[in-house]
Motif scaffolding. Structure first.
Motif, PDB file in Angstrom:
ATOM      1  N   GLN A 185      70.550  37.208  75.724  1.00 53.23           N
ATOM      2  CA  GLN A 185      71.979  36.993  75.536  1.00 53.23           C
ATOM      3  C   GLN A 185      72.370  37.154  74.074  1.00 53.23           C
ATOM      4  O   GLN A 185      73.433  37.699  73.766  1.00 53.23           O
ATOM      5  CB  GLN A 185      72.369  35.607  76.036  1.00 53.23           C
ATOM      6  N   VAL A 186      71.510  36.686  73.165  1.00 53.75           N
ATOM      7  CA  VAL A 186      71.751  36.904  71.741  1.00 53.75           C
ATOM      8  C   VAL A 186      71.789  38.400  71.452  1.00 53.75           C
ATOM      9  O   VAL A 186      72.668  38.903  70.737  1.00 53.75           O
ATOM     10  CB  VAL A 186      70.673  36.212  70.884  1.00 53.75           C
ATOM     11  N   ARG A 187      70.836  39.125  72.014  1.00 58.67           N
ATOM     12  CA  ARG A 187      70.777  40.576  71.812  1.00 58.67           C
ATOM     13  C   ARG A 187      72.064  41.234  72.317  1.00 58.67           C
ATOM     14  O   ARG A 187      72.594  42.160  71.687  1.00 58.67           O
ATOM     15  CB  ARG A 187      69.556  41.147  72.541  1.00 58.67           C
TER      16      ARG A 187
ATOM     17  N   ARG B 205      61.868  29.136  64.476  1.00 51.06           N
ATOM     18  CA  ARG B 205      62.172  30.461  63.936  1.00 51.06           C
ATOM     19  C   ARG B 205      61.848  31.517  64.993  1.00 51.06           C
ATOM     20  O   ARG B 205      60.774  31.519  65.568  1.00 51.06           O
ATOM     21  CB  ARG B 205      61.386  30.717  62.662  1.00 51.06           C
ATOM     22  N   ALA B 206      62.825  32.398  65.237  1.00 49.67           N
ATOM     23  CA  ALA B 206      62.651  33.440  66.250  1.00 49.67           C
ATOM     24  C   ALA B 206      62.530  34.819  65.629  1.00 49.67           C
ATOM     25  O   ALA B 206      62.680  35.827  66.303  1.00 49.67           O
ATOM     26  CB  ALA B 206      63.821  33.409  67.233  1.00 49.67           C
ATOM     27  N   GLY B 207      62.258  34.854  64.308  1.00 49.55           N
ATOM     28  CA  GLY B 207      62.061  36.127  63.631  1.00 49.55           C
ATOM     29  C   GLY B 207      63.380  36.766  63.232  1.00 49.55           C
ATOM     30  O   GLY B 207      64.461  36.230  63.470  1.00 49.55           O
ATOM     31  N   PRO B 208      63.328  37.951  62.634  1.00 48.23           N
ATOM     32  CA  PRO B 208      64.556  38.684  62.312  1.00 48.23           C
ATOM     33  C   PRO B 208      65.183  39.239  63.586  1.00 48.23           C
ATOM     34  O   PRO B 208      64.570  39.237  64.654  1.00 48.23           O
ATOM     35  CB  PRO B 208      64.069  39.806  61.385  1.00 48.23           C
ATOM     36  N   ALA B 209      66.418  39.713  63.459  1.00 48.01           N
ATOM     37  CA  ALA B 209      67.125  40.309  64.598  1.00 48.01           C
ATOM     38  C   ALA B 209      67.111  41.826  64.444  1.00 48.01           C
ATOM     39  O   ALA B 209      67.855  42.366  63.621  1.00 48.01           O
ATOM     40  CB  ALA B 209      68.557  39.786  64.661  1.00 48.01           C
ATOM     41  N   PRO B 210      66.267  42.542  65.210  1.00 45.85           N
ATOM     42  CA  PRO B 210      66.200  43.998  65.079  1.00 45.85           C
ATOM     43  C   PRO B 210      67.548  44.669  65.325  1.00 45.85           C
ATOM     44  O   PRO B 210      67.796  45.772  64.822  1.00 45.85           O
ATOM     45  CB  PRO B 210      65.175  44.395  66.151  1.00 45.85           C
TER      46      PRO B 210
ATOM     47  N   ALA C 249      69.183  45.540  62.068  1.00 44.71           N
ATOM     48  CA  ALA C 249      68.476  46.405  61.118  1.00 44.71           C
ATOM     49  C   ALA C 249      69.366  47.607  60.779  1.00 44.71           C
ATOM     50  O   ALA C 249      70.147  48.063  61.618  1.00 44.71           O
ATOM     51  CB  ALA C 249      67.148  46.860  61.727  1.00 44.71           C
ATOM     52  N   PRO C 250      69.257  48.090  59.531  1.00 41.42           N
ATOM     53  CA  PRO C 250      68.257  47.765  58.500  1.00 41.42           C
ATOM     54  C   PRO C 250      68.630  46.569  57.616  1.00 41.42           C
ATOM     55  O   PRO C 250      67.929  46.305  56.646  1.00 41.42           O
ATOM     56  CB  PRO C 250      68.219  49.051  57.675  1.00 41.42           C
ATOM     57  N   LEU C 251      69.713  45.862  57.928  1.00 45.74           N
ATOM     58  CA  LEU C 251      70.086  44.709  57.117  1.00 45.74           C
ATOM     59  C   LEU C 251      69.076  43.579  57.312  1.00 45.74           C
ATOM     60  O   LEU C 251      68.630  43.340  58.438  1.00 45.74           O
ATOM     61  CB  LEU C 251      71.485  44.219  57.489  1.00 45.74           C
ATOM     62  N   PRO C 252      68.707  42.859  56.247  1.00 45.99           N
ATOM     63  CA  PRO C 252      67.822  41.695  56.394  1.00 45.99           C
ATOM     64  C   PRO C 252      68.497  40.636  57.258  1.00 45.99           C
ATOM     65  O   PRO C 252      69.713  40.424  57.167  1.00 45.99           O
ATOM     66  CB  PRO C 252      67.640  41.197  54.959  1.00 45.99           C
ATOM     67  N   SER C 253      67.720  39.940  58.078  1.00 46.60           N
ATOM     68  CA  SER C 253      68.302  38.925  58.957  1.00 46.60           C
ATOM     69  C   SER C 253      67.293  37.816  59.229  1.00 46.60           C
ATOM     70  O   SER C 253      66.086  37.999  59.088  1.00 46.60           O
ATOM     71  CB  SER C 253      68.757  39.542  60.287  1.00 46.60           C
ATOM     72  N   VAL C 254      67.826  36.659  59.612  1.00 48.21           N
ATOM     73  CA  VAL C 254      67.034  35.498  60.011  1.00 48.21           C
ATOM     74  C   VAL C 254      67.617  34.988  61.323  1.00 48.21           C
ATOM     75  O   VAL C 254      68.844  34.868  61.461  1.00 48.21           O
ATOM     76  CB  VAL C 254      67.078  34.386  58.945  1.00 48.21           C
ATOM     77  N   LEU C 255      66.749  34.667  62.271  1.00 45.42           N
ATOM     78  CA  LEU C 255      67.176  34.214  63.591  1.00 45.42           C
ATOM     79  C   LEU C 255      66.495  32.879  63.889  1.00 45.42           C
ATOM     80  O   LEU C 255      65.274  32.779  63.871  1.00 45.42           O
ATOM     81  CB  LEU C 255      66.780  35.252  64.648  1.00 45.42           C
TER      82      LEU C 255
END
Length: 232
Positions: A221-223, A165-170, A173-179
């Motif tokens: 790269q994801v960012r 788990r790499a945390g949420p994706a800022p 935001a503000p949508l909830p996310s999982v990374l």
């Protein structure tokens, strides 16, 4: 090939795209095409077509292509058994078919495939993809639970699946996310993936980046590609 529509790609100025069975940009599963069949280049003013010494030649509206040729809206490019139709627009956002994902400008090195998401030439045997999908979140199911369910489905085909788990994706935001960062073996090939899940009301947007070899700066790269994607 034939009457089957494969999809569409988007070109940006300064990023030539090779097309062929092993094109460095767009790979087409047409055995009658050459590995590097033709190239498309978008300049500031024109879209140019050039044959790359293909064995069967490249044809524009039925005529063989010799040298760099300027394309017009509606032109038909024939290579092997595949036909490509040229569409010239003003660079509006690309919509990923069947979803509410939009690409407002492809990240450097990527191009848009309308039925898939993003693609670029990879370092291994396969092109890298960022597949964009959409699903409905079941009642009483959280986004975290949904992400875990998707991993469990993948585990059926990949017993060695490792998930970090790499945390949420800022960036979303503000949508909830999982990374999530995944690694597994599929049909004898070691693969790596980043899974991005984002929630808007009861809809879930899914973006899955798949590549062969671990890369430096993967999170950056994801960012980068997330900054070009919008889940509406």
């Amino acid at each position: 090939m034939g009457e089957q529509q494969i999809g569409h790609v988007h070109l940006s100025p300064g990023h030539p795209m090779e097309v062929g069975r092993e094109g460095a940009g767009c790979r087409i599963g047409d055995p009658t095409m050459s590995r590097r069949h033709f190239q498309l280049t978008q300049s500031d003013t024109d879209l140019l077509l050039e044959d790359l010494g293909s064995s069967g030649g490249t044809f524009l509206n039925g005529a063989p292509v010799a040298g760099a040729t300027v394309l017009a809206h509606g032109d038909r490019i024939e290579a092997g058994d595949t036909t490509f139709v040229v569409t010239l627009d003003q660079g509006s956002a690309d919509h990923i078919d069947g979803t509410t994902w939009h690409v407002h400008e492809p990240p450097p090195g990527y191009f848009v495939i309308g039925h898939l998401g993003l693609q670029r030439e990879g370092g291994g045997a396969f092109a890298e993809t960022v597949v964009c999908k959409e699903d409905q979140l079941a009642e009483q199911t959280t986004l975290d639970e949904y992400a875990e369910q998707q991993c469990e489905r993948l585990r059926v085909f990949a017993a060695d699946l490792a998930v970090t788990r790499a945390g949420p994706a800022p960036e979303l935001a503000p949508l909830p996310s999982v990374l999530l960062r995944l690694a597994f073996t599929y049909q004898g090939t070691a693969l790596n993936q980043w899974h991005i899940y984002v929630q808007r009301e009861q809809r879930v947007g899914i973006a899955v980046w798949t590549f062969e070899n671990p890369q430096s700066g993967e999170r950056d790269q994801v960012r980068q590609f997330l900054s070009h994607l919008v889940f509406e």
